[in-house]
Design an enzyme around this catalytic site. Structure first.
Site, PDB file in Angstrom:
ATOM      1  N   ARG A   1       0.822  -1.230   0.000  1.00 40.96           N
ATOM      2  CA  ARG A   1       0.000   0.000   0.000  1.00 40.96           C
ATOM      3  C   ARG A   1       0.855   1.279   0.000  1.00 40.96           C
ATOM      4  O   ARG A   1       0.437   2.298   0.542  1.00 40.96           O
ATOM      5  CB  ARG A   1      -0.970   0.029   1.195  1.00 40.96           C
ATOM      6  CG  ARG A   1      -1.910  -1.144   1.279  1.00 40.96           C
ATOM      7  CD  ARG A   1      -2.932  -1.214   0.158  1.00 40.96           C
ATOM      8  NE  ARG A   1      -3.676  -2.450   0.257  1.00 40.96           N
ATOM      9  CZ  ARG A   1      -3.315  -3.573  -0.376  1.00 40.96           C
ATOM     10  NH1 ARG A   1      -2.271  -3.600  -1.193  1.00 40.96           N
ATOM     11  NH2 ARG A   1      -4.034  -4.671  -0.230  1.00 40.96           N
TER      12      ARG A   1
ATOM     13  N   SER B   1     -10.726  -0.681   4.178  1.00 42.88           N
ATOM     14  CA  SER B   1     -10.013  -1.002   5.419  1.00 42.88           C
ATOM     15  C   SER B   1      -9.468   0.273   6.053  1.00 42.88           C
ATOM     16  O   SER B   1      -8.770   1.044   5.398  1.00 42.88           O
ATOM     17  CB  SER B   1      -8.838  -1.935   5.126  1.00 42.88           C
ATOM     18  OG  SER B   1      -9.326  -3.151   4.619  1.00 42.88           O
TER      19      SER B   1
ATOM     20  N   GLU C   1      -4.672   2.838   7.135  1.00 41.90           N
ATOM     21  CA  GLU C   1      -4.508   2.721   5.676  1.00 41.90           C
ATOM     22  C   GLU C   1      -5.222   3.904   5.016  1.00 41.90           C
ATOM     23  O   GLU C   1      -4.754   4.446   4.019  1.00 41.90           O
ATOM     24  CB  GLU C   1      -5.106   1.391   5.185  1.00 41.90           C
ATOM     25  CG  GLU C   1      -5.008   1.228   3.679  1.00 41.90           C
ATOM     26  CD  GLU C   1      -5.302  -0.197   3.226  1.00 41.90           C
ATOM     27  OE1 GLU C   1      -4.914  -1.158   3.937  1.00 41.90           O
ATOM     28  OE2 GLU C   1      -5.936  -0.343   2.165  1.00 41.90           O
TER      29      GLU C   1
HETATM   30  C1  LIG Z   1     -15.810  -0.589  -0.081  1.00 40.57           C
HETATM   31  C2  LIG Z   1     -14.345  -0.358  -0.302  1.00 40.57           C
HETATM   32  C3  LIG Z   1     -13.504  -1.431  -0.516  1.00 40.57           C
HETATM   33  C4  LIG Z   1     -12.135  -1.234  -0.709  1.00 40.57           C
HETATM   34  N1  LIG Z   1     -11.330  -2.308  -0.925  1.00 40.57           N
HETATM   35  C5  LIG Z   1     -10.012  -2.111  -1.147  1.00 40.57           C
HETATM   36  C6  LIG Z   1      -9.153  -3.226  -1.419  1.00 40.57           C
HETATM   37  O1  LIG Z   1      -9.574  -4.364  -1.463  1.00 40.57           O
HETATM   38  N2  LIG Z   1      -7.841  -2.980  -1.631  1.00 40.57           N
HETATM   39  C7  LIG Z   1      -7.323  -1.704  -1.599  1.00 40.57           C
HETATM   40  O2  LIG Z   1      -6.110  -1.549  -1.828  1.00 40.57           O
HETATM   41  N3  LIG Z   1      -8.113  -0.646  -1.348  1.00 40.57           N
HETATM   42  C8  LIG Z   1      -9.431  -0.808  -1.127  1.00 40.57           C
HETATM   43  N4  LIG Z   1     -10.227   0.271  -0.868  1.00 40.57           N
HETATM   44  C9  LIG Z   1      -9.622   1.614  -0.743  1.00 40.57           C
HETATM   45  C10 LIG Z   1      -9.545   2.426  -2.037  1.00 40.57           C
HETATM   46  O3  LIG Z   1     -10.548   2.047  -2.964  1.00 40.57           O
HETATM   47  C11 LIG Z   1      -8.162   2.315  -2.700  1.00 40.57           C
HETATM   48  O4  LIG Z   1      -7.140   2.764  -1.830  1.00 40.57           O
HETATM   49  C12 LIG Z   1      -8.094   3.132  -4.002  1.00 40.57           C
HETATM   50  O5  LIG Z   1      -6.895   2.814  -4.666  1.00 40.57           O
HETATM   51  C13 LIG Z   1      -8.161   4.640  -3.781  1.00 40.57           C
HETATM   52  O6  LIG Z   1      -8.384   5.240  -5.044  1.00 40.57           O
HETATM   53  P1  LIG Z   1      -9.154   6.640  -5.153  1.00 40.57           P
HETATM   54  O7  LIG Z   1      -9.188   7.042  -6.579  1.00 40.57           O
HETATM   55  O8  LIG Z   1     -10.453   6.583  -4.475  1.00 40.57           O
HETATM   56  O9  LIG Z   1      -8.137   7.573  -4.361  1.00 40.57           O
HETATM   57  P2  LIG Z   1      -8.485   8.665  -3.252  1.00 40.57           P
HETATM   58  O10 LIG Z   1      -9.096   8.006  -2.081  1.00 40.57           O
HETATM   59  O11 LIG Z   1      -9.214   9.796  -3.870  1.00 40.57           O
HETATM   60  O12 LIG Z   1      -7.015   9.122  -2.871  1.00 40.57           O
HETATM   61  C14 LIG Z   1      -6.138   8.223  -2.212  1.00 40.57           C
HETATM   62  C15 LIG Z   1      -4.709   8.754  -2.364  1.00 40.57           C
HETATM   63  O13 LIG Z   1      -4.336   8.658  -3.734  1.00 40.57           O
HETATM   64  C16 LIG Z   1      -3.902   9.920  -4.203  1.00 40.57           C
HETATM   65  N5  LIG Z   1      -4.329  10.047  -5.594  1.00 40.57           N
HETATM   66  C17 LIG Z   1      -5.562   9.845  -6.110  1.00 40.57           C
HETATM   67  N6  LIG Z   1      -5.536  10.049  -7.446  1.00 40.57           N
HETATM   68  C18 LIG Z   1      -4.266  10.400  -7.754  1.00 40.57           C
HETATM   69  C19 LIG Z   1      -3.604  10.767  -8.956  1.00 40.57           C
HETATM   70  N7  LIG Z   1      -4.225  10.812 -10.154  1.00 40.57           N
HETATM   71  N8  LIG Z   1      -2.287  11.070  -8.892  1.00 40.57           N
HETATM   72  C20 LIG Z   1      -1.598  11.027  -7.709  1.00 40.57           C
HETATM   73  N9  LIG Z   1      -2.181  10.700  -6.547  1.00 40.57           N
HETATM   74  C21 LIG Z   1      -3.493  10.397  -6.574  1.00 40.57           C
HETATM   75  C22 LIG Z   1      -4.568  10.961  -3.306  1.00 40.57           C
HETATM   76  O14 LIG Z   1      -3.799  12.145  -3.232  1.00 40.57           O
HETATM   77  C23 LIG Z   1      -4.586  10.249  -1.978  1.00 40.57           C
HETATM   78  O15 LIG Z   1      -3.371  10.453  -1.307  1.00 40.57           O
HETATM   79  C24 LIG Z   1     -11.607   0.091  -0.682  1.00 40.57           C
HETATM   80  C25 LIG Z   1     -12.468   1.177  -0.478  1.00 40.57           C
HETATM   81  C26 LIG Z   1     -13.829   0.966  -0.289  1.00 40.57           C
HETATM   82  C27 LIG Z   1     -14.727   2.138  -0.101  1.00 40.57           C
END
Ligand SMILES: Cc1cc2nc3c(=O)[nH]c(=O)nc-3n(C[C@H](O)[C@H](O)[C@H](O)COP(=O)(O)OP(=O)(O)OC[C@H]3O[C@@H](n4cnc5c(N)ncnc54)[C@H](O)[C@@H]3O)c2cc1C
Length: 301
Positions: free
Chosen positions: A174, A224, A294
């Protein structure tokens, strides 16, 4: 900020909001306002927008689909780039896919399956963007993005756009280079393998069923809350501490999965943070294990 918003609109960068509540852009449905928020349509629009923000010496933050974020109740000062919906091109060439940072990981997993390409099944239930998945090295079911990414195009804070190789991304559990060096993912190139369409669809369905039966998918949450400590599971430690269902304000440790906190309606970031601290202190007292979040906490209290 209004004059900067006008300059951004004139430069035709995409959607621009002033004083936009982040609660509308996070899966927890929590978060105070961003002074300025920009949803760039494509790479060129993003670069133009970043230049304008730099010219005005405004601090910036990037978000994707807000599925791993807790935005504090005071919101975010400066500009927030929302890289989702825009930058969402996706091109398959043989076993390679070049995909925009705003593309949905869930959709990408499904599209790859339709193409008969294997390697993305793990992502079928990760509700984030490609950019967020690169930043987090998102993963599940024993795999993660680092297994398939070959390179990413990144716009760094100094204005330089670079193609960064997988090795340079310094992926581990992560984490990635981007947690040390500020930048915006524009595009990712992934290497998949030819597989059997029916087997891929079966894996996607199996992982989906597992999630639906173990995670509170229908409630606002952010996946998580804590990273798993070495050799154990944060959810097991919280559950064994008797905290399932424990509630502070509108925030509750899920009855279904103890490593999820759900917004039962009207939860504030302060409710969630207080609950996180309570769970952390209880697990520390009971098991002498230090849990680390996380989910990422950003913004002002
Ligand atoms: C129901 C549910 C289940 C989930 N299951 C998992 C799982 O199984 N495994 C897992 O790893 N995660 C899981 N997650 C967490 C999440 O979906 C992941 O961490 C995902 O990768 C975050 O992506 P996001 O676009 O929503 O990023 P955001 O939450 O919007 O941002 C997260 C981080 O990424 C950075 N970021 C976002 N976009 C960019 C970009 N274009 N360039 C640079 N930095 C950027 C942001 O600055 C921030 O620091 C889950 C979440 C939910 C709600």
């Amino acid at each position: 900020m209004k004059h900067v918003a006008e300059a951004l609109e004139q430069a035709n960068v995409g959607k621009v909001w002033v004083e936009e509540p982040l609660a509308k852009h996070t899966t927890w449905r929590i978060g105070g306002p961003a002074d300025l928020m920009i949803q760039p349509t494509d790479k060129e629009a993003l670069i133009r927008a970043v230049q304008i923000i730099h010219q005005h010496e405004i601090p910036w933050t990037v978000i994707g689909r807000g599925s791993n974020l807790l935005v504090r109740d005071g919101g975010i000062r400066g500009a927030v780039f929302k890289v989702a919906q825009g930058l969402s091109h996706c091109e398959f060439q043989g076993e390679t896919v070049c995909v925009g940072a705003g593309y949905s990981m869930v959709r990408l997993a499904v599209e790859a399956g339709k193409q008969g390409l294997t390697g993305l099944e793990f992502a079928g239930g990760i509700p984030g963007s490609v950019g967020g998945a690169v930043y987090m090295n998102a993963g599940a079911h024993g795999s993660d993005l680092s297994r398939i990414l070959t390179s990413a195009e990144i716009l760094f804070n100094d204005g330089e756009t670079k193609i960064v190789s997988k090795e340079e991304m310094q992926f581990s559990y992560r984490t990635s280079l981007l947690q040390k060096r500020k930048g915006i993912v524009i595009e990712a190139t992934l290497q998949l393998q030819t597989g059997d369409r029916r087997e891929i669809a079966k894996s996607l369905a199996k992982f989906k069923d597992r999630r639906l039966s173990t995670q509170p998918f229908n409630s606002p949450c952010a996946g998580s809350v804590f990273r798993n400590p070495p050799g154990d599971h944060a959810g097991r430690l919280i559950e064994a501490s008797g905290l399932k269902g424990f509630t502070i304000g509108g925030a509750q440790i899920s009855e279904m999965h103890a490593n999820f906190i759900v917004n039962r309606g009207g939860a504030t970031a302060t409710d969630v943070l207080t609950l996180i601290e309570y769970a952390r202190a209880t697990v520390q007292k009971n098991f002498n294990v230090d849990l680390h979040t996380e989910v990422l906490v950003i913004g002002e209290g």
